[in-house]
Every structure is written in C-alpha cells, then in structure tokens.
Design an enzyme around this catalytic site. Structure first.
Site, short mmCIF file in Angstrom:
data_model
loop_
_atom_site.label_atom_id
_atom_site.label_comp_id
_atom_site.label_asym_id
_atom_site.label_seq_id
_atom_site.Cartn_x
_atom_site.Cartn_y
_atom_site.Cartn_z
N PRO A 2 25.44 -37.84 6.53
CA PRO A 2 24.33 -37.77 5.71
C PRO A 2 24.69 -38.62 4.58
O PRO A 2 25.93 -37.82 4.18
CB PRO A 2 24.60 -36.17 5.49
CG PRO A 2 26.09 -35.68 6.15
CD PRO A 2 26.18 -36.56 6.86
N GLU A 3 24.22 -38.82 3.80
CA GLU A 3 24.19 -39.54 1.75
C GLU A 3 23.55 -38.47 1.70
O GLU A 3 22.92 -37.88 1.49
CB GLU A 3 23.54 -40.78 3.10
CG GLU A 3 24.47 -41.88 3.10
CD GLU A 3 25.45 -43.24 2.63
OE1 GLU A 3 25.07 -43.24 1.44
OE2 GLU A 3 25.03 -43.62 3.91
#
Ligand code: ZN
Length: 272
Positions: A2-3
């Site tokens: 996840p960014e």
C-alpha cells in the site's frame, strides 16, 4: 504494497463509518507486528468516541479523544469493516470493535504493519515527528524540493522516496512522477534546478491525485466483503513495464536497481 493513494483511499472509505462511533473494545490476536502492539491498548480504547480519521504520510491516525490510534499498513496490510460475528481469518491480527456492532479489522499476512497508541498531550510520536510535508498540501512545492536538495548528491528517485523530504511518496509514484516530469531518476538531486523541481512537485501531486481518484471506485468495498478493499490496480506509465514500449515514444522501458528497489524509466523521454 500500500502506498499513499491506497492509504488515503482507506481513510476516505472508513472515515464516514467511524467518526462519531463509540469503541467498545480492541482485540489483539497477534501483537508481533513490526513493533509490538502495546499492552493495555483495549483499556485506552474502550468507551472512547472516534473524533476523526486523519492521515500523515502512510500512517492512519484515528483520533480517540484521549489519544490517537496509529495504524500503518506495512507491506501487506488491509483495514476494512466487518459485521459483528464475522470469524477472523489466519492473518486478522487486530480488531477495533465498535458499539454499533461493526468491527474495524486489520489483516496483515507479512506483519510489517503497525498498531500503536499515542497519548494526547505527549510530544508528537517519534515515527511522525520527522516526516516531511504532505505532497498534496501547499507546504510541498518545487521551492521546498529545491531548498532541501542543495547538498544532496543522491539520485533524485531515492531522494523523493525519503520521507524526511516528502511524506509517503513510495517506489511506484516516484517512478511515475519522474516519467511525467521527463527527469532521469539517476540524476543527482543537487544538480536539478528550481524550474525542474516545480515540474517534479506538480507531477507528484498529479500522479497521486489520479491514483486516489482511481481508488474512489473501491470506496464501497470498505464495508463487509472479504478484505480486498483498499487495493487497486492502476495503469502505470512506466512502473512494472520493463522491456515494454514507452507509451509516449515506443522506446523499451528500462529497469534498474536503486537502493534495492526497482526503478523504471524511459531513456528517451527522461533526459532532462
Ligand atoms: Zn519514451
């Protein structure tokens, strides 16, 4: 992994269902995350009303009045809402149980995530204190990037991934933004001028906003479902496209290693 856009989408997906809700308890099934989940967390949380759900870089900050529950999704974490009685799966390490019967559940197979507590009134949490400006805020600009890179000999791609320089720009979006700005990822940060930094800052913002917008279609998946909420497959211009033709000029996209991470770029379009 996840960014920032995934974390922001998670925040937007959960916030309307959390703000104003009272917490009944917290259940820690496995405290061995990247840092141990603090003992006595349930005591801090029981009876608290959630005031707000914020984000700082890739940290989710759940304001519980007397303090803040800090959640980081690590490399594989997902956070979503299930109805009471939904049986936990193997990697469901943490539940925040609401009085309305719903549960905020953290699933994290690789356990690089974090669940921490920060008392109101104490100094800013050490993990958050040194984070640079938010890329979508007005504090982030080409001027800021120019100023903080005058002595930085490191490659621009690595500097953009440094959370002290800018919050939450990870590997994918550093590659994508540099492609959009036409800047070679290997260029020493201190050799880049003010005008090009204006362009880089603008393209970082544009790239992140486009990804967040794409994630908007998954917002309804944050309630119920199977924990797939919050991840979305973006159409990347260069990231993950090594050897494939550049979408602008047709040249084969190159892949190289920088700081043990893969960088993708077009040797023709990114010559600035
Ligand atoms: Zn190209």
């Amino acid at each position: 992994m996840p960014e920032l856009p995934e974390v922001e989408t998670t925040r937007r997906g959960l916030a309307p269902h959390l703000v104003g809700q009272r917490i009944s308890t917290a259940v820690v099934r496995n405290a061995a995350l990247r840092l141990p989940v603090p003992r006595g967390l349930a005591k801090h949380l029981a009876g608290a009303t959630i005031r707000n759900v914020d984000r700082r870089g890739k940290y989710l900050l759940i304001d519980c009045g007397s303090g803040t529950l800090i959640v980081h999704l690590g490399m594989s974490g997902r956070l979503w809402l299930v109805e009471a009685g939904t049986a936990p799966q193997t990697h469901d390490h943490f539940d925040l149980v609401l009085e309305n019967g719903r549960i905020v559940r953290l699933r994290d197979p690789r356990r690089f995530g974090l669940v921490l507590w920060h008392d109101r009134g104490s100094a800013e949490h050490a993990l958050l204190a040194s984070i640079g400006p938010e890329p979508l805020s007005s504090a982030f600009s080409g001027e800021w990037l120019y100023d903080v890179t005058r002595n930085r000999a490191a490659a621009i791609k690595l500097v953009l991934m440094d959370s002290h320089v800018v919050a939450g720009v990870g590997n994918i979006y550093a590659s994508e933004a540099l492609f959009r700005a036409g800047v070679n990822p290997k260029l020493a940060a201190r050799r880049i001028g003010r005008g090009r930094y204006d362009l880089i800052a603008e393209k970082i913002r544009e790239t992140l906003e486009a990804a967040i917008q794409a994630g908007g279609s998954t917002l309804r998946d944050f309630v119920g479902g199977d924990g797939r909420a919050g991840y979305f497959q973006n159409e990347h211009l260069v990231y993950g496209r090594g050897g494939e033709p550049c979408l602008t000029c047709g040249t084969a996209i190159r892949e190289l290693r920088q700081g043990q991470r893969s960088t993708f770029y077009c040797p023709v379009c990114q010559r600035r």
